[in-house]
Scaffold this active site. Structure first.
Site, PDB file in Angstrom:
ATOM      1  N   ASP A   1       0.866  -1.178   0.000  1.00 21.70           N
ATOM      2  CA  ASP A   1       0.000   0.000   0.000  1.00 21.70           C
ATOM      3  C   ASP A   1       0.906   1.232   0.000  1.00 21.70           C
ATOM      4  O   ASP A   1       2.092   1.147   0.361  1.00 21.70           O
ATOM      5  CB  ASP A   1      -0.891  -0.023   1.247  1.00 21.70           C
TER       6      ASP A   1
ATOM      7  N   ASP B   1      -0.080   5.182   0.875  1.00 19.98           N
ATOM      8  CA  ASP B   1      -0.247   6.128   1.977  1.00 19.98           C
ATOM      9  C   ASP B   1      -0.418   5.384   3.294  1.00 19.98           C
ATOM     10  O   ASP B   1      -1.353   4.601   3.461  1.00 19.98           O
ATOM     11  CB  ASP B   1      -1.467   7.018   1.717  1.00 19.98           C
TER      12      ASP B   1
END
Length: 577
Positions: free
Chosen positions: A191, A193
Site C-alpha cells: 500500500d 499512503d
C-alpha cells in the site's frame, strides 16, 4: 517458560528462566528476565549475566557501563569474579586488550588467601586468553599448563518434551514464519499512503526496507486506492521519496475499475469521467470515449477522487445516473489521510451522489479482491504473494478476500488497539512496527494448556472472564507499552476470546521493539478513607443485626408452623380412629 507462566512473580523462577535463556543463547529474553529478577528481588545478583548478554548482542560499551555501575560490595566473591571476566571480555571486544589484561591481573592480586581454586582458575584462564591476544603466546601456554584441574560440568538434558507438554494445538489467525518474510515470499504488494509515505512525508525505514527486500529477491508492486494519479506519476512520487518503483509494477483503483468496466460496456462506449489524470488516462487507454457532461448521453459514469472534484462535477454524475447511465466508483474509501489529518475520500464524495440518485456504484479498489489479483498478475500468476498495509477495512480485508497473507504495520491509520478489536475478516497474518518487519522472522503464537498465550520471548498473556487483559501478572492499562512479541501474544489471546463471544476490554497502548521491554502503567491504588470505612463497617453491622432479628422472627414462625402441623396430625389421627 511453563514455570514463569504459573509463578511469574517469584524471583527464583524468573532467575531460572534468565539463566536458561542465557545458556541457550536467547540473550534478549535473558535480559528481560534479569530485569524482572531485579524488580522482584531488589538485588544485582545476575549483573554478570546482564553484562554478558549485552556483549553477546553486540553492545560491549553497554556491558562496560553496567559493570561500572555495579556495587561490588553487594556481590559475593564468585559473582565479583564473573563480573570482572565479562568486563575484561568487553574491553577485548573493543580492541583494548592491554586494559582487559590489567582488569584480570588486578582481580587476581586482590583475591583473598584460600580462595577456591575454581575461581582462581577462571581468572587465570581468561588471563591466558588476554595474553594470547597480545601475542604473548609463551606466557599464555605456561599459565594454561598450571591451571587447576577443571571440575566436570553437569549435563543439562533435553527437556523439550516436558516443555512442549505445556502447550496444546490451538492455533491463532496470526501466523508464524521461522525465516524472514523476504525469504518466504516472492512478491510484496505495498500500500502507499500509510506504508510508504504519509501525505508528502516519507515514512521512516520504508525506502531502505523496500530496497533491502528487493536485493533479497522480493519483487515490489504498489497497490493504491488513489485513482487520481497515473502509474508513472505514482512511480515518480515514490522515486522522490527514495523508492525506485517501476511504473509497470503499479496497480491503481483506476486500473481496477476500468478492468471491471471493460467486461460490462461496449467497446468505444461514452463514459463520463469525474476524477484525476489517473482515472481519465485509464478510461481512455481502455478504448472508451471520455465525455465531461451528462448532456452527451454517456453509457456510464465513473467517479474517482481528485482534489478539484466539486459540486458541479458531482451533479453531472447525478444527472447521468438519473438518466440511466451505469454508475462506477474507483473505490469507496470514506477518508483520505493527509499530513494534517483525514480528508474526504472518494467514498464520502460518492455518498452525495448515492443520496441524490438512490443508486449505489459498482466499486473497484480495496477491499475487493480483484485489485490484488490484477496486481499480482503484473509479475507472475504463480508467485507467493504477501500484501502489506496499514488500514484494516481496506488493505487487510482486501488481501484476506483475495486469500493473500497480509502484514499490518503501525505507521498509518490503524493502531494496535484497532488490530486487537478488529473484525475477524480484517485480521492480518503478520504484524510489525514498520517495513523492517519484512527482514525479520515472526514467531508463532502458542496456546498454553491453562488458556494463556505466549509468543517468542513474551510472558504469557491472558484475558480474564471479565475481559481484562493481563501481561504475566500485570494488568494492561491505558498508555502502557508492549514489546512486539507481547503484542502478538495479546492478539492471539484477544481474538480467541472475541471468537468465543466474550467481551475484551482493551485500552489504548503502544508497541515497541522487543529489546525495549514492556512498560505496564500500574493501576492507581484506591484511596483509603478511614472515616468512610468506619461508617461502612457500622452500616454492615446494623445490616447484619437486622438480618439476625429477621432470622429470629422467621425461626419463631417456623416453630409456630410446627405446632400447628402437630395439632393437625393429632386431629387426623382422631378421624382415622
Amino acid at each position: 517458560m511453563a514455570a514463569v507462566a504459573r509463578a511469574g512473580r517469584v524471583d527464583v523462577v524468573r532467575e531460572a528462566a534468565a539463566l536458561t535463556a542465557y545458556q541457550v543463547g536467547k540473550y534478549e529474553e535473558a535480559l528481560r528476565e534479569v530485569r524482572a529478577v531485579r524488580r522482584l528481588s531488589g538485588t544485582d545478583s545476575l549483573r554478570a549475566v546482564e553484562a554478558d548478554c549485552e556483549r553477546a548482542a553486540g553492545r560491549p560499551l553497554k556491558a562496560i557501563e553496567i559493570i561500572e555501575q555495579t556495587d561490588f560490595s553487594t556481590l559475593d566473591l564468585a559473582e565479583q569474579v564473573e563480573v570482572i571476566i565479562v568486563g575484561s571480555a568487553a574491553r577485548a571486544d573493543l580492541g583494548e586488550n592491554a586494559a582487559a589484561l590489567v582488569m584480570v591481573d588486578d582481580a587476581l592480586a586482590q583475591l583473598p588467601k584460600g580462595t577456591d581454586e575454581y575461581l582462581t582458575g577462571r581468572l587465570l584462564s581468561v588471563k591466558a586468553d588476554r595474553l594470547r591476544e597480545l601475542g604473548r603466546e609463551e606466557e599464555a601456554a605456561e599459565i594454561e599448563a598450571n591451571l587447576p584441574e577443571e571440575i566436570e560440568e553437569s549435563v543439562i538434558f533435553d527437556l523439550e518434551e516436558i516443555v512442549e507438554s505445556d502447550f496444546d494445538n490451538l492455533r491463532s489467525d496470526l501466523r508464524g514464519c521461522s525465516v524472514t518474510l523476504t525469504s518466504a515470499y516472492d512478491v510484496a504488494l505495498y500500500d502507499l499512503d500509510g506504508v510508504c509515505y504519509r501525505g508528502t512525508d516519507p515514512i521512516e525505514y520504508a525506502a531502505e526496507s523496500i530496497e533491502k527486500a528487493r536485493e533479497a529477491g522480493l519483487v515490489d508492486v504498489y497497490v493504491t486506492n488513489n485513482a487520481s494519479r497515473t502509474p508513472k506519476q505514482v512511480a515518480k512520487k515514490l522515486k522522490g521519496l527514495g523508492i525506485n518503483a517501476d511504473p509497470g509494477h503499479v496497480m491503481t483503483a483506476a486500473l481496477d475499475i476500468v478492468g471491471i468496466m471493460e467486461g460490462d460496456l461496449e467497446p468505444g462506449a461514452k463514459v463520463l469521467v469525474v476524477g484525476g489524470d489517473g482515472l481519465k488516462e485509464a478510461v481512455s487507454e481502455a478504448g472508451f470515449e471520455v465525455v465531461k457532461t451528462a448532456a452527451e448521453e454517456p453509457a456510464a459514469a465513473v467517479q474517482g477522487w481528485a482534489s478539484d472534484v466539486d459540486w458541479a462535477q458531482l451533479s453531472e454524475v447525478a444527472y447521468a445516473v438519473n438518466n440511466g447511465a451505469r454508475y462506477y466508483a474507483s473505490n469507496l474509501d470514506a477518508s483520505l489521510p493527509t499530513e494534517v489529518g483525514f480528508a474526504l475520500g472518494n467514498g464520502a464524495l460518492a455518498a452525495a451522489v448515492i443520496e441524490c440518485t438512490g443508486r449505489r456504484p459498482f466499486a473497484g479498489g480495496k477491499p475487493f479482491p480483484g485489485i490484488y489479483r490484477k496486481a499480482a498478475a503484473l509479475v507472475s500468476e504463480d508467485a507467493k504473494v504477501l500484501s502489506v498495509g496499514d488500514r484494516l477495512e481496506t488493505d487487510i480485508q482486501g488481501a484476506r478476500s483475495a486469500r493473500i497473507p497480509a502484514l499490518h504495520v503501525l505507521t498509518g491509520v490503524h493502531g494496535p488497539r484497532d488490530v486487537v478489536m478488529c473484525q475477524s475478516n480484517q485480521r492480518p497474518s503478520f504484524v510489525g512496527l514498520d517495513l523492517r518487519a519484512l527482514d525479520a522472522s515472526h514467531p508463532q503464537p502458542r496456546h498454553h494448556t491453562d488458556g494463556a498465550w505466549s509468543c517468542g520471548t513474551s510472558e504469557p498473556v491472558h484475558v480474564d472472564r471479565w475481559g481484562n487483559i493481563f501481561i504475566g501478572e500485570e494488568e494492561l492499562t491505558t498508555d502502557s507499552s508492549l514489546t512486539l512479541d507481547h503484542y502478538r501474544a495479546l492478539l492471539a489471546a484477544a481474538w480467541e476470546k472475541l471468537d468465543a463471544g466474550h467481551r475484551v476490554k482493551c485500552p489504548q497502548f503502544q508497541v515497541v521493539p522487543n529489546e525495549e521491554g514492556n512498560n505496564i502503567i500500574p493501576l492507581p491504588e484506591p484511596e483509603f478513607d478511614e472515616e468512610a470505612a468506619d461508617d461502612e463497617d457500622q452500616d454492615l453491622f446494623e445490616e447484619n443485626e437486622a438480618e439476625s432479628d429477621l432470622d429470629e422472627e422467621l425461626a419463631d414462625e417456623a416453630d409456630l408452623d410446627d405446632e400447628l402441623l402437630d395439632d393437625e396430625d393429632d386431629d387426623n389421627d382422631e378421624v382415622d380412629d
